[in-house]
Design a protein around this motif. Sequence first.
Motif, PDB file in Angstrom:
ATOM      1  N   HIS A  32      45.152  39.982  69.304  1.00  0.00           N
ATOM      2  CA  HIS A  32      45.134  41.426  69.506  1.00  0.00           C
ATOM      3  C   HIS A  32      43.914  41.822  70.326  1.00  0.00           C
ATOM      4  O   HIS A  32      42.890  41.137  70.311  1.00  0.00           O
ATOM      5  CB  HIS A  32      45.111  42.179  68.177  1.00  0.00           C
ATOM      6  N   SER A  64      48.816  41.351  71.738  1.00  0.00           N
ATOM      7  CA  SER A  64      49.265  42.717  71.514  1.00  0.00           C
ATOM      8  C   SER A  64      48.077  43.670  71.475  1.00  0.00           C
ATOM      9  O   SER A  64      46.945  43.251  71.208  1.00  0.00           O
ATOM     10  CB  SER A  64      50.028  42.825  70.187  1.00  0.00           C
ATOM     11  N   SER A  66      45.967  46.504  69.674  1.00  0.00           N
ATOM     12  CA  SER A  66      45.724  47.190  68.405  1.00  0.00           C
ATOM     13  C   SER A  66      45.510  48.677  68.647  1.00  0.00           C
ATOM     14  O   SER A  66      45.846  49.517  67.812  1.00  0.00           O
ATOM     15  CB  SER A  66      44.495  46.607  67.705  1.00  0.00           C
ATOM     16  N   THR A 100      51.631  50.374  71.360  1.00  0.00           N
ATOM     17  CA  THR A 100      50.731  50.724  70.262  1.00  0.00           C
ATOM     18  C   THR A 100      50.750  52.231  70.064  1.00  0.00           C
ATOM     19  O   THR A 100      50.791  52.983  71.046  1.00  0.00           O
ATOM     20  CB  THR A 100      49.279  50.271  70.530  1.00  0.00           C
ATOM     21  N   ASN A 102      48.187  53.671  68.592  1.00  0.00           N
ATOM     22  CA  ASN A 102      46.788  54.002  68.308  1.00  0.00           C
ATOM     23  C   ASN A 102      45.965  54.289  69.560  1.00  0.00           C
ATOM     24  O   ASN A 102      45.918  53.488  70.488  1.00  0.00           O
ATOM     25  CB  ASN A 102      46.135  52.853  67.538  1.00  0.00           C
TER      26      ASN A 102
END
Length: 282
Positions: A32, A64, A66, A100, A102
């Motif tokens: 991540h 990926s 985060s 994501t 976030n």
Amino acid sequence: MFESIVLTGFADEIDALLDYQIRVLKKLHMNHIEMRGVDGRSFVDYSEAEAREIRKRLDDNGISLSAIGSPLGKIKITDDFAPHMELYKHTVELAHIMGTPNIRMFSFYGADGKPATAYRDEVMNRLGQFADYAAANEVVLLHENEKGIYGEMADGCLDIMQQFYGDHFKAVFDFANFVQARQDTLEAYEMLKPYIAYIHVKDALWKDGSVVPAGYGDGNVKEILKKLKSEGYKGYLSLEPHLTEFVGFSALEENGKTAGKLSGEEAFTLAHDSLIKVLNLV
């Protein structure tokens, strides 16, 4: 060991080049990234088409996101908000592309020699526009405590959370930033723990605010990670080393050799290894 967490980090501190960032993350068995800088540019400055290419490069390497480590809210409260809101809307689209929800963000600097707390009404107005748009567009804003902004101290962060906390607005807890603002981190944690959804891992010394590896400063990193574990925290621990100028590395080596300035890879690896040592104790 803290089993319910995922390690991530600001890999642009390794190197400006994304390929190098990926190579070191894989070496550290991390999959991540908290994306802030890519190939020498701020990620939020990329077009949607360019973001899709970046996403493919990450996917091809099993990496990926985060979060997007955006600069949103990191302007003076008196600066024109309209172009900043447009940047925010663009960042939301990038988040959707990158898979994501976030987005890390801030709560504005003061202006004209006044602290941000002197502008509370306008801070809340702007954050309210951010929060409404986040809810309408299925993203999660993660407010980071940062020296000089409205949410510098725990009470400012608490004020923000009491206004906006919910499914689309949560808190980042940054140990070193609180130390640098002269805020006791244990006190801050107790005030903010219902709202914390993301952790930035860097430590700092109370005496001068200098950043040190996790567990070597006055941020109470081990104690707070123990509390998070016992209280069932499940989420990201994001490495933000800020250690390339770290001059105390020799104190961490048994042979006592002087290390000098660290490379980005060395600093990130030191931050990673120091956190792992702390996690093995909680």
